[in-house]
Motif scaffolding. Structure first.
Motif, short mmCIF file in Angstrom:
data_model
loop_
_atom_site.label_atom_id
_atom_site.label_comp_id
_atom_site.label_asym_id
_atom_site.label_seq_id
_atom_site.Cartn_x
_atom_site.Cartn_y
_atom_site.Cartn_z
N ARG A 26 0.85 -1.21 0.00
CA ARG A 26 0.00 0.00 0.00
C ARG A 26 0.89 1.26 0.00
NH1 ARG A 26 -5.19 1.19 2.04
NH2 ARG A 26 -5.35 -0.84 3.08
N GLN A 27 1.93 1.23 0.85
CA GLN A 27 2.84 2.38 0.90
C GLN A 27 3.54 2.59 -0.43
OE1 GLN A 27 1.49 3.21 4.44
NE2 GLN A 27 3.15 4.45 3.64
N MET A 28 3.97 1.48 -1.06
CA MET A 28 4.71 1.59 -2.32
C MET A 28 3.86 2.19 -3.42
SD MET A 28 7.74 0.57 -1.63
CE MET A 28 7.52 1.08 0.07
N ILE A 29 2.62 1.73 -3.54
CA ILE A 29 1.78 2.23 -4.63
C ILE A 29 1.39 3.69 -4.39
CG2 ILE A 29 -0.51 1.51 -3.75
CD1 ILE A 29 -1.07 0.50 -6.64
N TYR A 30 1.23 4.07 -3.13
CA TYR A 30 0.92 5.47 -2.80
C TYR A 30 2.10 6.37 -3.17
CZ TYR A 30 -0.19 9.66 -0.09
OH TYR A 30 -0.44 10.96 0.30
N ILE A 31 3.29 5.95 -2.79
CA ILE A 31 4.49 6.75 -3.11
C ILE A 31 4.65 6.86 -4.62
CG2 ILE A 31 7.02 6.79 -3.00
CD1 ILE A 31 6.70 5.43 -0.19
N GLY A 32 4.45 5.75 -5.35
CA GLY A 32 4.57 5.76 -6.80
C GLY A 32 3.60 6.73 -7.45
N ILE A 33 2.34 6.68 -7.05
CA ILE A 33 1.30 7.53 -7.63
C ILE A 33 1.59 9.01 -7.38
CG2 ILE A 33 -1.12 8.22 -7.28
CD1 ILE A 33 -1.73 5.19 -6.99
N THR A 34 2.07 9.34 -6.18
CA THR A 34 2.28 10.75 -5.82
C THR A 34 3.56 11.34 -6.40
OG1 THR A 34 3.23 10.03 -3.70
CG2 THR A 34 0.89 10.64 -3.71
N ARG A 35 4.25 10.60 -7.28
CA ARG A 35 5.40 11.17 -8.00
C ARG A 35 4.95 11.91 -9.26
NH1 ARG A 35 7.72 11.94 -4.26
NH2 ARG A 35 5.88 11.13 -3.26
N ALA A 36 3.71 11.72 -9.69
CA ALA A 36 3.24 12.25 -10.98
C ALA A 36 2.76 13.69 -10.87
CB ALA A 36 2.11 11.37 -11.50
N LEU A 37 3.21 14.54 -11.79
CA LEU A 37 2.75 15.93 -11.86
C LEU A 37 1.48 16.06 -12.70
CD1 LEU A 37 5.98 16.28 -11.28
CD2 LEU A 37 5.57 18.60 -12.08
N HIS A 38 1.52 15.50 -13.91
CA HIS A 38 0.46 15.79 -14.88
C HIS A 38 -0.31 14.57 -15.36
CE1 HIS A 38 2.48 19.64 -14.95
NE2 HIS A 38 3.58 19.09 -15.43
N LYS A 39 0.36 13.43 -15.47
CA LYS A 39 -0.27 12.27 -16.10
C LYS A 39 0.08 11.00 -15.34
CE LYS A 39 -2.60 10.33 -19.43
NZ LYS A 39 -4.06 10.46 -19.38
N LEU A 40 -0.94 10.17 -15.07
CA LEU A 40 -0.74 8.92 -14.33
C LEU A 40 -1.44 7.78 -15.04
CD1 LEU A 40 0.12 7.31 -11.75
CD2 LEU A 40 -2.07 8.04 -10.74
N THR A 41 -0.71 6.69 -15.27
CA THR A 41 -1.28 5.50 -15.89
C THR A 41 -0.88 4.27 -15.09
OG1 THR A 41 -1.10 6.51 -18.09
CG2 THR A 41 -1.43 4.12 -18.01
N LEU A 42 -1.85 3.42 -14.77
CA LEU A 42 -1.57 2.16 -14.07
C LEU A 42 -1.89 1.00 -15.00
CD1 LEU A 42 -2.81 4.33 -11.78
CD2 LEU A 42 -2.19 2.43 -10.30
N LEU A 43 -0.93 0.07 -15.10
CA LEU A 43 -1.10 -1.12 -15.93
C LEU A 43 -1.24 -2.33 -15.03
CD1 LEU A 43 1.81 -0.38 -18.48
CD2 LEU A 43 -0.58 0.32 -18.68
N TYR A 44 -2.09 -3.28 -15.42
CA TYR A 44 -2.26 -4.47 -14.59
C TYR A 44 -2.69 -5.66 -15.43
CZ TYR A 44 -7.33 -3.63 -14.87
OH TYR A 44 -8.61 -3.46 -15.33
N THR A 45 -2.45 -6.85 -14.89
CA THR A 45 -2.95 -8.08 -15.50
C THR A 45 -3.90 -8.74 -14.51
OG1 THR A 45 -1.08 -9.33 -14.61
CG2 THR A 45 -0.84 -8.46 -16.83
N GLY A 46 -4.84 -9.50 -15.01
CA GLY A 46 -5.79 -10.16 -14.11
C GLY A 46 -6.73 -9.15 -13.49
#
Length: 740
Positions: A713-733
């Protein structure tokens, strides 16, 4: 006739004419400095030539004086070069703001009237820039750090005040204006009723990012300014949400303190403990932009290496985080939780008292100088158990082994007086060996540390490990590589071990550091802070965000808990400040991040953009293809940087190996060994990306099987909050439950 405040440079045309005039003045000054540099250079060359030609004719004193003269001239030339750099920057952009201020007390204003632009209505015209510019004893441009410039950040048009050396100065701001000047040309200007107008702030925030953190003097907000200008606190603790500008504000605070405390504190007297070398590189531009030299930078790993390398091998912070991400070991989690509390620190202190009381067992002994070779003819100097015990207690504020060294020095002084002999004749080794033998386990800090867990009845909280490694051994015949067995200390044991070592053996304190910055405060436990307090006896600025814990099991690292540590110190002023407004990401990205870690207090700057995209893929290869396509799309939209943020090192490396083979795809893999930050196209992990920012962030592997527990949870939050203008999440399943 001199106009009044509202008519001085009233129109944009008049402001542009004034700007041209100021830039011409700056160019004249720059040319004068350049001429002075050239003259200095010629004088240095002439002196060197003279010394070369006359070297055999000069006596040693004359030679020394000439060398000193050259050294002084070189220093002076360097100073002129630095000064000219500032003028060249000012020629590009002399100032960014202006206020017109009318003092209440005209007599108080007299003191600064001669050095200011004063109009016929008595108002002072304060143009504000990164650097000051004085012409004919008039302050044409004020440094942003000057006391009077603080009103630009703190007040709207109307009543205002600032703290001057002679006290609080009050009056009225009757005009406030902001400018965007680039390459010597005014791009725009407008009147501002707010502290920093939203239009300028929005314009700055909407820009594509660069590979270095920039100064923010033109857009400092009121709450940020209060942090920057705080001079009274011994310990200033800043809790700031992701994107609130914590680190940037801390560095501007450094620049401010260097300005205000000139000749009392220098850049080499200040240090920042930063999370890693990449982050250190990322922030390296801010202070030079503000006209100050870099301060010292160090990571906790650097400190650990210095203290532990002679003793043992050790795991670094990222090694333990990687271990947790790869294998969510409950036993390791319990150990980390146990060692991250104030209660554990108290147990260490209890154990230290026990070690001091039980490991030092003084006894009576006799010292015989025996100069005549006869015991009967020698005088015996007796050292009693009582004396040793009392001196050990008397030096209690020092580490145990330091106390023993101090006692030994005392004994040597007494023996010198007793025998009336020089120190060189005393058998020091005999005395040292005897006193040291009274301290059990005197050299084995690892054993003392492992014994602690038996004493506190927590044997399961320490796992002893040994590894065989190649070490270079010095021998009579030279150096040779030899396989040796060494202890391997887990990261959660490093701070407790270092603190214990500092209390028993002492530590190499950084006594020259007068102000310490600790960044990412949430990643350090109470034991870390206890150790920092042994290393750094100085004022501190501590900053971080409890929501960005890399290790969620370090539960006692909030602003309030850190503050409680320092509030126990006598005569220590502790100040807590909070930054709740996030400036980094668009409102859509910030709202998306709140789904993962809720924070109702976080304020979102109203800058809008695209909603985050969630894209389902069949496999890793399809995710790689999608990243390739998205990067092209982002470049076409004018974005300059793209961060691909993975959960683990292995995932980042696997994806990097697929992507690097793509045509015209120049990608950088950022690892814990990286030292430079190039943000154009980077693939890394969340825990290494913390503190960095990118125009666009792509977060692959955002599926249920990958992000599933608290550290995820901490890792994904930190990753998301690095974005200034555009955010894309890719996933399988299936998408991770954190985003459902």
């Amino acid at each position: 006739m001199i106009p009044d405040a509202l008519n001085f440079n009233k129109t944009k045309e008049k402001e542009m004419e004034y700007l041209i005039e100021i830039i011409e003045d700056l160019k004249v000054e720059s040319e004068k400095i350049q001429e002075a540099i050239e003259k200095q250079s010629e004088a240095i060359q002439e002196t060197k030539s003279y010394m070369h030609d006359k070297v055999y004719e000069m006596d040693p004193i004359e030679l020394k004086l000439n060398r000193q003269y050259v050294a002084n001239m070189v220093d002076s030339a360097y100073g002129l070069v630095a000064k000219n750099k500032r003028f060249l920057k000012m020629i590009n952009s002399p100032y960014f703001g202006r206020i017109s201020f009318l003092f209440d007390d005209k007599k108080s204003a007299e003191g600064i009237k001669r050095g200011s632009i004063v109009l016929n209505d008595g108002s002072f015209q304060i143009y504000i820039g990164i650097y000051s510019f004085i012409k004919d004893i008039k302050n044409i441009i004020y440094d942003w750090r000057s006391p009077i410039a603080s009103m630009f950040y703190d007040f709207e048009v109307g009543r205002a005040e600032y703290i001057a050396p002679k006290g609080v100065m009050t009056g009225d701001i009757n005009l406030k204006r902001q400018y965007k000047i680039n390459d010597g040309k005014m791009e725009y200007m407008f009147e501002s009723d707010l502290v920093i107008d939203d239009e300028i702030l929005q314009e700055q925030l909407s820009k594509a990012t660069s590979d270095k953190m920039k100064n923010i003097v033109a857009t400092i907000q009121k709450e940020q300014n209060a942090i920057i200008r705080d001079e009274s606190s011994d310990i200033l603790i800043i809790q700031g949400v992701a994107g609130s500008g914590k680190t940037s504000i801390a560095l501007h605070r450094v620049a401010y303190l260097l300005y205000r405390l000139k000749d009392k504190i220098y850049s080499e007297d200040m240090m920042i403990i930063s999370p890693n070398k990449v982050f250190s590189d990322y922030i390296s531009n801010v202070l030079p932009e503000l006209g100050e030299d870099q301060i010292l930078q160090m990571t906790f790993d650097n400190i650990a290496e210095h203290e532990l390398d002679p003793i043992c091998e050790y795991q670094n912070f990222y090694g333990q985080i990687s271990e947790l991400l790869e294998n969510y070991d409950q036993n390791l989690i319990e150990r980390i939780k146990f060692k991250s509390t104030n209660e554990f620190l108290n147990k260490i202190n209890e154990y230290i008292d026990y070690v001091e009381q039980t490991n030092f067992i003084p006894e009576n002994f006799e010292y015989i100088q025996d100069e005549n070779g006869s015991y009967e003819l020698s005088r015996v100097f007796e050292i009693s158990e009582y004396y040793l015990k009392n001196r050990f207690i008397a030096y209690k504020r020092f580490p145990a082994m330091k106390r023993i060294d101090m006692i030994i020095e005392e004994i040597i002084d007494k023996i010198m007086d007793f025998y009336d002999i020089k120190e060189t004749k005393i058998k020091k080794i005999q005395i040292r060996n005897k006193i040291y033998s009274m301290f059990k386990d005197s050299k084995d800090i690892i054993k003392i540390y492992s014994d602690m867990y038996k004493y506190i009845k927590a044997e399961k909280m320490y796992v002893e490990k040994k590894v065989k490694i190649n070490r270079t051994i010095k021998t009579i015949k030279g150096e040779k590589v030899q396989k040796v067995e060494r202890y391997l200390i887990a990261y959660d044991d490093i701070a407790p071990l270092l603190y214990l070592k500092s209390m028993i053996f002492g530590v190499d304190s950084f006594l020259y550091v007068k102000h310490l910055l600790v960044d990412e405060m949430q990643d350090y436990s109470p034991v870390h802070y206890a150790f920092f307090n042994k290393l750094f006896v100085c004022k501190k600025t501590i900053l971080g965000d409890v929501s960005q814990l890399v290790n969620p099991f370090n539960k006692e690292s909030s602003q309030e808990q850190i503050s409680a540590i320092y509030e126990k110190f006598p005569k220590t002023k502790v100040t807590n400040m909070t930054l709740l407004k996030s400036y980094r990401s668009t409102a859509e990205i910030t709202d998306f991040a709140k789904k993962i870690i809720k924070n109702d207090k976080m304020q979102v700057i109203e800058r809008h953009g695209d909603k985050p995209d969630l894209i389902k893929c069949e496999n890793l290869e399809e995710q790689a293809e999608k990243i390739f396509e998205l990067n092209k799309k982002y470049i076409n939209r004018g974005f300059k940087s793209n961060g691909i943020i993975c959960k683990t090192d292995k995932q980042a490396e696997e994806l990097y190996n697929i992507l690097k083979s793509k045509p015209d795809f120049d990608i950088t893999l950022l690892t814990e060994k990286s030292e430079k930050f190039d943000n154009k196209l980077v693939i890394t992990t969340a825990y290494l990306a913390k503190g960095l920012e990118f125009d666009c962030v792509i977060l692959p592997g955002a599926d249920k099987n990958n992000y599933k527990n608290e550290i995820d949870r901490q890792m994904i939050y930190i990753g998301i909050t690095r974005a200034l203008h555009k955010l894309t999440l890719l996933y399988t399943g299936e998408i991770t439950d954190f985003l459902k």
